[in-house]
Design an enzyme around this catalytic site. Structure first.
Site: not given
Ligand code: SAH
Length: 266
Positions: A48, A69, A184
């Site tokens: 994604d 999306k 999120m």
């Molecule tokens: N598996 C991912 C999280 C997925 S949920 C992890 O471990 O990071 C998706 C959320 O992750 C986003 O809404 C945001 O809150 C956060 N996120 C993921 N990558 C990010 C980034 N580079 N900068 C800021 N927030 C991030």
């Protein structure tokens, strides 16, 4: 690729493997060595948007299946993704399911593992740096600190805190005294900061928003439990972003002048 037709699904040896791979927060240099190798070896990569533009642009178009999306805002269904992983593996492919951060942190990695296991498809999880730790870190915020926080909770901000059966107990979280990292959580920031304040968390509690951590154009905005919604609006912070709540969020101020980062101020 196997020459044997994998007709029953029981003969896993003749089939491909699905790798549930974390990309880390987005800086290609924060990919693990293993993730990079598998991206090279994969026949198909399902992803994604969350791995971020720098990593995604390295994927050859011939291998790419974007299951994020669509233009009209609807995501590809999890059911489709699950079935597609099985289908490709049964065709003998080496399949990478690439996810932002770590694949098992709010990444549906658990659901995909269970689905593959139920169908007898070989898979391997390739862990990675979660944005929940890396995002605060690159902003100068350690999620734990000997003087400020001896616990940290990762929580989804997607749930409506007003919902009777909300899966997140904000009142209990307010009582831990540890760091809270919300993923999120841009849209519902007003609701859960209000819930924490109502539960007795001090209005002066430091809060930071880290947007697009380690991507080009990373931004950080800081405030308190009381002011952070206004800060979000003034700065125009948008997903993906993390909310870091707790005393550790104030450590940034002490180190920010010495942080080597590409960060832009909001
Ligand atoms: N598996 C991912 C999280 C997925 S949920 C992890 O471990 O990071 C998706 C959320 O992750 C986003 O809404 C945001 O809150 C956060 N996120 C993921 N990558 C990010 C980034 N580079 N900068 C800021 N927030 C991030």
């Amino acid at each position: 690729m196997s020459e044997e037709p994998a007709d029953t699904g029981a003969d896993a040896a003749a089939e491909g493997t699905v790798y549930l791979v974390g990309s880390g927060p987005g800086d290609p240099e924060l990919l693990t060595v293993k993730a990079r190798r598998l991206l090279g070896e994969a026949d198909t990569i399902l992803h994604d948007k969350l791995p971020g533009p720098d990593i995604l642009e390295e994927i050859p178009d011939g291998k790419r299946e974007d299951v994020g999306k669509r233009a009209h805002g609807e995501g590809t269904s999890q059911a489709y993704i699950n079935e597609r992983l099985v289908e490709l593996a049964r065709a003998g492919e080496t399949v990478v399911r690439l996810k932002g951060g770590d694949p098992t942190v709010f990444g549906r990695g658990g659901e995909e593992m269970a689905y593959l296991a139920e169908r007898g498809v070989h898979f391997e999880v390739v862990p990675a740096v979660t944005s929940a730790v890396a995002g605060p870190a690159v902003a100068g915020i350690p999620v734990t600190h000997r003087d400020h926080a001896s616990a940290v909770t990762f929580v989804t901000g997607h749930e409506n805190p007003d919902k009777e059966d909300s899966a997140v107990d904000w009142e209990a979280l307010a009582a831990t005294g540890g760091t809270i990292v919300v993923l999120m959580g841009v849209t519902r920031l007003p609701e859960y900061t209000a819930a924490l304040a109502e539960a007795g968390m001090a209005p002066s509690t430091p809060v930071a928003l880290v947007e697009r951590a380690t991507w080009d154009g990373q931004r950080v905005a800081t405030g308190t439990l009381e002011t952070i919604v206004e800060t979000r609006d003034t700065a125009g912070i948008e997903p993906p972003a993390l909310t870091v709540i707790g005393d550790v969020a104030a450590t940034r101020e002490r180190v920010v002048d010495f942080l080597a980062t590409t960060e832009a101020d909001p």
